[in-house]
Design a protein around this motif. Sequence first.
Motif, PDB file in Angstrom:
ATOM      1  N   TRP A 164      28.689 -15.655 -15.213  1.00 29.78           N
ATOM      2  CA  TRP A 164      28.863 -16.526 -14.551  1.00 29.78           C
ATOM      3  C   TRP A 164      27.950 -17.095 -14.356  1.00 29.78           C
ATOM      4  O   TRP A 164      27.371 -16.978 -13.137  1.00 29.78           O
ATOM      5  CB  TRP A 164      30.786 -16.580 -14.188  1.00 29.78           C
ATOM      6  CG  TRP A 164      31.880 -16.526 -14.092  1.00 29.78           C
ATOM      7  CD1 TRP A 164      32.940 -15.626 -13.897  1.00 29.78           C
ATOM      8  CD2 TRP A 164      32.664 -16.950 -14.481  1.00 29.78           C
ATOM      9  NE1 TRP A 164      34.016 -15.490 -14.813  1.00 29.78           N
ATOM     10  CE2 TRP A 164      33.454 -16.442 -15.424  1.00 29.78           C
ATOM     11  CE3 TRP A 164      32.690 -18.191 -15.476  1.00 29.78           C
ATOM     12  CZ2 TRP A 164      34.538 -17.354 -15.887  1.00 29.78           C
ATOM     13  CZ3 TRP A 164      33.409 -19.134 -15.704  1.00 29.78           C
ATOM     14  CH2 TRP A 164      33.943 -18.624 -16.438  1.00 29.78           C
ATOM     15  N   LEU A 165      28.132 -18.842 -14.307  1.00 29.32           N
ATOM     16  CA  LEU A 165      27.276 -19.575 -13.954  1.00 29.32           C
ATOM     17  C   LEU A 165      27.908 -20.310 -13.072  1.00 29.32           C
ATOM     18  O   LEU A 165      28.945 -20.734 -13.400  1.00 29.32           O
ATOM     19  CB  LEU A 165      26.510 -20.283 -14.338  1.00 29.32           C
ATOM     20  CG  LEU A 165      26.075 -21.944 -14.392  1.00 29.32           C
ATOM     21  CD1 LEU A 165      24.269 -20.987 -13.842  1.00 29.32           C
ATOM     22  CD2 LEU A 165      25.142 -22.493 -15.283  1.00 29.32           C
ATOM     23  N   MET A 166      27.721 -20.172 -11.781  1.00 33.78           N
ATOM     24  CA  MET A 166      28.512 -20.726 -11.005  1.00 33.78           C
ATOM     25  C   MET A 166      27.192 -21.621  -9.802  1.00 33.78           C
ATOM     26  O   MET A 166      26.273 -21.560  -9.294  1.00 33.78           O
ATOM     27  CB  MET A 166      29.140 -19.177  -9.809  1.00 33.78           C
ATOM     28  CG  MET A 166      29.998 -18.878 -10.330  1.00 33.78           C
ATOM     29  SD  MET A 166      31.045 -17.137  -9.697  1.00 33.78           S
ATOM     30  CE  MET A 166      31.886 -18.561  -8.294  1.00 33.78           C
ATOM     31  N   GLU A 167      27.777 -22.525  -9.212  1.00 26.60           N
ATOM     32  CA  GLU A 167      27.260 -23.491  -8.469  1.00 26.60           C
ATOM     33  C   GLU A 167      27.919 -23.960  -6.994  1.00 26.60           C
ATOM     34  O   GLU A 167      28.949 -23.999  -7.602  1.00 26.60           O
ATOM     35  CB  GLU A 167      26.800 -24.807  -9.432  1.00 26.60           C
ATOM     36  CG  GLU A 167      28.055 -25.692  -9.553  1.00 26.60           C
ATOM     37  CD  GLU A 167      27.367 -26.520 -10.355  1.00 26.60           C
ATOM     38  OE1 GLU A 167      28.550 -28.332  -9.940  1.00 26.60           O
ATOM     39  OE2 GLU A 167      26.114 -26.393 -10.797  1.00 26.60           O
ATOM     40  N   HIS A 168      27.117 -24.254  -6.551  1.00 22.75           N
ATOM     41  CA  HIS A 168      27.730 -24.954  -4.563  1.00 22.75           C
ATOM     42  C   HIS A 168      27.130 -25.742  -4.824  1.00 22.75           C
ATOM     43  O   HIS A 168      25.544 -25.677  -4.155  1.00 22.75           O
ATOM     44  CB  HIS A 168      27.532 -23.607  -3.822  1.00 22.75           C
ATOM     45  CG  HIS A 168      28.210 -23.801  -2.285  1.00 22.75           C
ATOM     46  ND1 HIS A 168      26.884 -24.911  -1.903  1.00 22.75           N
ATOM     47  CD2 HIS A 168      29.066 -23.878  -1.687  1.00 22.75           C
ATOM     48  CE1 HIS A 168      27.940 -25.424  -0.409  1.00 22.75           C
ATOM     49  NE2 HIS A 168      29.457 -24.091  -0.516  1.00 22.75           N
ATOM     50  N   ARG A 169      27.596 -26.811  -4.403  1.00 18.40           N
ATOM     51  CA  ARG A 169      26.351 -28.589  -3.727  1.00 18.40           C
ATOM     52  C   ARG A 169      26.696 -28.101  -2.803  1.00 18.40           C
ATOM     53  O   ARG A 169      27.680 -28.035  -1.835  1.00 18.40           O
ATOM     54  CB  ARG A 169      27.016 -29.849  -4.665  1.00 18.40           C
ATOM     55  CG  ARG A 169      27.992 -29.366  -6.224  1.00 18.40           C
ATOM     56  CD  ARG A 169      27.166 -30.770  -6.644  1.00 18.40           C
ATOM     57  NE  ARG A 169      27.264 -30.287  -8.504  1.00 18.40           N
ATOM     58  CZ  ARG A 169      25.771 -30.635  -9.566  1.00 18.40           C
ATOM     59  NH1 ARG A 169      24.898 -31.072  -7.929  1.00 18.40           N
ATOM     60  NH2 ARG A 169      25.884 -30.256 -10.000  1.00 18.40           N
ATOM     61  N   ILE A 170      25.748 -28.789  -2.196  1.00 22.53           N
ATOM     62  CA  ILE A 170      25.038 -28.440  -0.400  1.00 22.53           C
ATOM     63  C   ILE A 170      25.730 -30.479  -0.437  1.00 22.53           C
ATOM     64  O   ILE A 170      24.669 -30.992  -0.681  1.00 22.53           O
ATOM     65  CB  ILE A 170      23.699 -28.506  -0.184  1.00 22.53           C
ATOM     66  CG1 ILE A 170      24.187 -26.928  -0.832  1.00 22.53           C
ATOM     67  CG2 ILE A 170      23.501 -28.416   1.268  1.00 22.53           C
ATOM     68  CD1 ILE A 170      22.156 -26.294   0.308  1.00 22.53           C
ATOM     69  N   ARG A 171      26.021 -30.206   0.473  1.00 22.95           N
ATOM     70  CA  ARG A 171      26.551 -31.650   1.529  1.00 22.95           C
ATOM     71  C   ARG A 171      25.832 -31.991   2.044  1.00 22.95           C
ATOM     72  O   ARG A 171      24.986 -31.850   3.276  1.00 22.95           O
ATOM     73  CB  ARG A 171      28.272 -31.910   2.530  1.00 22.95           C
ATOM     74  CG  ARG A 171      29.266 -31.089   1.230  1.00 22.95           C
ATOM     75  CD  ARG A 171      30.774 -31.553   1.332  1.00 22.95           C
ATOM     76  NE  ARG A 171      31.472 -30.668   0.535  1.00 22.95           N
ATOM     77  CZ  ARG A 171      32.474 -29.662   0.824  1.00 22.95           C
ATOM     78  NH1 ARG A 171      32.067 -28.711   1.656  1.00 22.95           N
ATOM     79  NH2 ARG A 171      32.574 -29.257  -0.103  1.00 22.95           N
ATOM     80  N   CYS A 226      33.355 -19.011  -1.479  1.00 21.40           N
ATOM     81  CA  CYS A 226      32.936 -19.593  -0.044  1.00 21.40           C
ATOM     82  C   CYS A 226      32.378 -20.377  -0.809  1.00 21.40           C
ATOM     83  O   CYS A 226      31.115 -21.466  -0.304  1.00 21.40           O
ATOM     84  CB  CYS A 226      31.613 -18.810   0.112  1.00 21.40           C
ATOM     85  SG  CYS A 226      31.897 -17.149   1.245  1.00 21.40           S
ATOM     86  N   GLY A 227      33.040 -21.658  -1.919  1.00 14.29           N
ATOM     87  CA  GLY A 227      33.247 -23.135  -2.370  1.00 14.29           C
ATOM     88  C   GLY A 227      31.535 -23.170  -3.597  1.00 14.29           C
ATOM     89  O   GLY A 227      31.868 -23.803  -4.084  1.00 14.29           O
ATOM     90  N   PHE A 228      31.458 -22.072  -3.979  1.00  8.89           N
ATOM     91  CA  PHE A 228      30.956 -21.982  -5.652  1.00  8.89           C
ATOM     92  C   PHE A 228      32.283 -22.517  -6.280  1.00  8.89           C
ATOM     93  O   PHE A 228      33.534 -21.684  -6.454  1.00  8.89           O
ATOM     94  CB  PHE A 228      29.984 -20.362  -5.772  1.00  8.89           C
ATOM     95  CG  PHE A 228      28.668 -20.388  -5.437  1.00  8.89           C
ATOM     96  CD1 PHE A 228      28.028 -20.631  -5.950  1.00  8.89           C
ATOM     97  CD2 PHE A 228      29.311 -19.542  -3.730  1.00  8.89           C
ATOM     98  CE1 PHE A 228      26.967 -20.761  -4.946  1.00  8.89           C
ATOM     99  CE2 PHE A 228      27.749 -19.413  -3.307  1.00  8.89           C
ATOM    100  CZ  PHE A 228      26.346 -19.862  -3.370  1.00  8.89           C
TER     101      PHE A 228
END
Length: 69
Positions: free
Chosen positions: A62-69, A48-50
């Motif tokens: 895990w520290l995971m992030e998803h940047r919103i465009r 899903c893009g994380f």
Amino acid sequence: MPNLFNKGIGTNMVTDFIKFISKGTDANIIILDPEVSNYRAVRCYEKCGFMKVKKINDGNNWLMEHRIR
């Protein structure tokens, strides 16, 4: 419920959640912290893009992030 595994349900749900957050807030990043041992969840989030940022909590999450465009 293993009979519901590998059907894309989790991926669809997380994708919908990302859309909800991106349209309904001014957030520009989503952060989550799944357990390292939860391979299915980590893979779903990656699809899903994380992105994995680093291990936290003594290497258990895990520290995971998803940047919103």
